[in-house]
Write a protein that holds these residues in place. Structure first.
Motif, mmCIF file in Angstrom:
data_model
loop_
_atom_site.group_PDB
_atom_site.id
_atom_site.type_symbol
_atom_site.label_atom_id
_atom_site.label_comp_id
_atom_site.label_asym_id
_atom_site.label_seq_id
_atom_site.Cartn_x
_atom_site.Cartn_y
_atom_site.Cartn_z
ATOM 1 N N ILE A 51 0.843 -1.194 0.000
ATOM 2 C CA ILE A 51 0.000 0.000 0.000
ATOM 3 C C ILE A 51 0.880 1.246 0.000
ATOM 4 O O ILE A 51 1.681 1.442 0.906
ATOM 5 N N ASP A 52 0.710 2.059 -1.022
ATOM 6 C CA ASP A 52 1.383 3.352 -1.089
ATOM 7 C C ASP A 52 0.396 4.377 -0.529
ATOM 8 O O ASP A 52 -0.560 4.766 -1.204
ATOM 9 N N PHE A 53 0.618 4.795 0.715
ATOM 10 C CA PHE A 53 -0.346 5.652 1.399
ATOM 11 C C PHE A 53 -0.563 6.988 0.684
ATOM 12 O O PHE A 53 -1.623 7.593 0.797
ATOM 13 N N SER A 54 0.405 7.430 -0.086
ATOM 14 C CA SER A 54 0.236 8.690 -0.820
ATOM 15 C C SER A 54 -0.829 8.563 -1.904
ATOM 16 O O SER A 54 -1.283 9.561 -2.452
ATOM 17 N N ARG A 55 -1.254 7.337 -2.216
ATOM 18 C CA ARG A 55 -2.241 7.093 -3.259
ATOM 19 C C ARG A 55 -3.587 6.655 -2.678
ATOM 20 O O ARG A 55 -4.495 6.265 -3.398
ATOM 21 N N VAL A 56 -3.732 6.737 -1.353
ATOM 22 C CA VAL A 56 -4.937 6.261 -0.671
ATOM 23 C C VAL A 56 -5.977 7.374 -0.555
ATOM 24 O O VAL A 56 -5.660 8.514 -0.212
ATOM 25 N N VAL A 57 -7.228 7.016 -0.839
ATOM 26 C CA VAL A 57 -8.373 7.886 -0.634
ATOM 27 C C VAL A 57 -9.342 7.110 0.247
ATOM 28 O O VAL A 57 -9.622 5.931 -0.009
ATOM 29 N N HIS A 58 -9.835 7.756 1.280
ATOM 30 C CA HIS A 58 -10.780 7.108 2.180
ATOM 31 C C HIS A 58 -12.140 7.063 1.496
ATOM 32 O O HIS A 58 -12.735 8.099 1.217
ATOM 33 N N ALA A 59 -12.668 5.866 1.240
ATOM 34 C CA ALA A 59 -13.907 5.734 0.475
ATOM 35 C C ALA A 59 -15.149 5.577 1.346
ATOM 36 O O ALA A 59 -16.218 6.058 0.991
ATOM 37 N N ASP A 60 -15.034 4.900 2.494
ATOM 38 C CA ASP A 60 -16.222 4.615 3.300
ATOM 39 C C ASP A 60 -15.814 4.291 4.735
ATOM 40 O O ASP A 60 -14.729 3.763 4.964
ATOM 41 N N GLU A 61 -16.691 4.609 5.660
ATOM 42 C CA GLU A 61 -16.481 4.309 7.088
ATOM 43 C C GLU A 61 -17.849 4.008 7.688
ATOM 44 O O GLU A 61 -18.798 4.763 7.497
ATOM 45 N N ARG A 62 -17.933 2.900 8.411
ATOM 46 C CA ARG A 62 -19.191 2.524 9.066
ATOM 47 C C ARG A 62 -18.906 2.105 10.502
ATOM 48 O O ARG A 62 -17.887 1.479 10.783
ATOM 49 N N PHE A 63 -19.833 2.449 11.369
ATOM 50 C CA PHE A 63 -19.687 2.158 12.794
ATOM 51 C C PHE A 63 -20.869 1.327 13.285
ATOM 52 O O PHE A 63 -22.014 1.640 12.968
ATOM 53 N N THR A 64 -20.565 0.316 14.066
ATOM 54 C CA THR A 64 -21.583 -0.428 14.797
ATOM 55 C C THR A 64 -21.171 -0.355 16.254
ATOM 56 O O THR A 64 -20.091 -0.835 16.624
ATOM 57 N N HIS A 65 -21.998 0.285 17.064
ATOM 58 C CA HIS A 65 -21.674 0.459 18.478
ATOM 59 C C HIS A 65 -22.491 -0.498 19.328
ATOM 60 O O HIS A 65 -23.692 -0.645 19.124
ATOM 61 N N HIS A 66 -21.807 -1.124 20.269
ATOM 62 C CA HIS A 66 -22.475 -1.997 21.234
ATOM 63 C C HIS A 66 -22.690 -1.271 22.555
ATOM 64 O O HIS A 66 -23.563 -1.623 23.331
ATOM 65 N N ARG A 67 -21.861 -0.263 22.767
ATOM 66 C CA ARG A 67 -22.013 0.666 23.891
ATOM 67 C C ARG A 67 -21.126 1.865 23.602
ATOM 68 O O ARG A 67 -20.209 1.778 22.787
ATOM 69 N N PRO A 68 -21.388 3.003 24.258
ATOM 70 C CA PRO A 68 -20.540 4.175 24.015
ATOM 71 C C PRO A 68 -19.126 3.998 24.584
ATOM 72 O O PRO A 68 -18.927 3.291 25.578
ATOM 73 N N LEU A 69 -18.183 4.636 23.941
ATOM 74 C CA LEU A 69 -16.834 4.756 24.500
ATOM 75 C C LEU A 69 -16.866 5.857 25.550
ATOM 76 O O LEU A 69 -17.478 6.905 25.330
ATOM 77 N N VAL A 70 -16.213 5.619 26.677
ATOM 78 C CA VAL A 70 -16.157 6.630 27.732
ATOM 79 C C VAL A 70 -14.717 6.803 28.192
ATOM 80 O O VAL A 70 -13.887 5.904 28.039
#
Length: 164
Positions: free
Chosen positions: A79-98
């Protein structure tokens, strides 16, 4: 070096715990414009039944990206990070972070697809809170014994080919 498609299905060992800090939550909440008092005020969060300030839902990305670095910096992944584009992010929470949570994360490479000079890598980070009896600086070898599954963060990265 092109992206290593053989990485699909790979799982990385749990990383060292990330200690969720009160100020980190406040700073993140400010950065994303989240003004809910539970993100800033301990007394308010406790009044809602939480042990400390509560992180905004997208705070989990801070921990996930730290863990995804295992893949990004793996020289054999290609992976050449200079060529990376963030395409999608999804979250499934089971409880909040505190604040005060100590989170260890397991990174899974769920999918690697290459088409027309573009590679798509889908990762899944499983976040677990460590029990109090485990030290802060040690990742558990076996996460199957952890029962406090806090969240799942699924990310897709698009990696542009050399001609893109």
């Amino acid at each position: 070096m092109p992206l290593n498609a053989a990485y699909a299905g790979r799982q990385y060992a749990p990383d060292a715990p990330y200690v969720v800090g009160r100020e980190k939550i406040r700073e993140f909440a400010d950065a994303v414009g989240s003004t809910h008092p539970a993100h800033h005020d301990v007394a308010h969060a406790r009044g809602l039944g939480y042990p400390d300030v509560v992180a905004p839902p997208t705070f989990a990305v801070v921990i996930a990206q730290r863990t995804e670095a295992q893949l990004i910096t793996d020289p054999d992944a290609g992976i050449d990070f200079s060529r990376v584009v963030h395409a999608d992010e999804r979250f499934t929470h089971h409880r909040p972070l505190v604040a005060g949570d100590r989170i260890t994360t397991v990174l899974h490479v769920d999918r690697v697809i290459e088409r027309s000079g573009l590679a798509m890598v889908t990762t899944r980070c499983e976040l677990y809170a460590l029990p109090a009896e485990l030290p802060d600086d040690v990742a558990p070898v076996d996460v199957t014994s952890l029962t406090d599954h806090v969240a799942t963060v699924t990310s897709t990265l698009a990696i542009r080919g050399a001609d893109a």
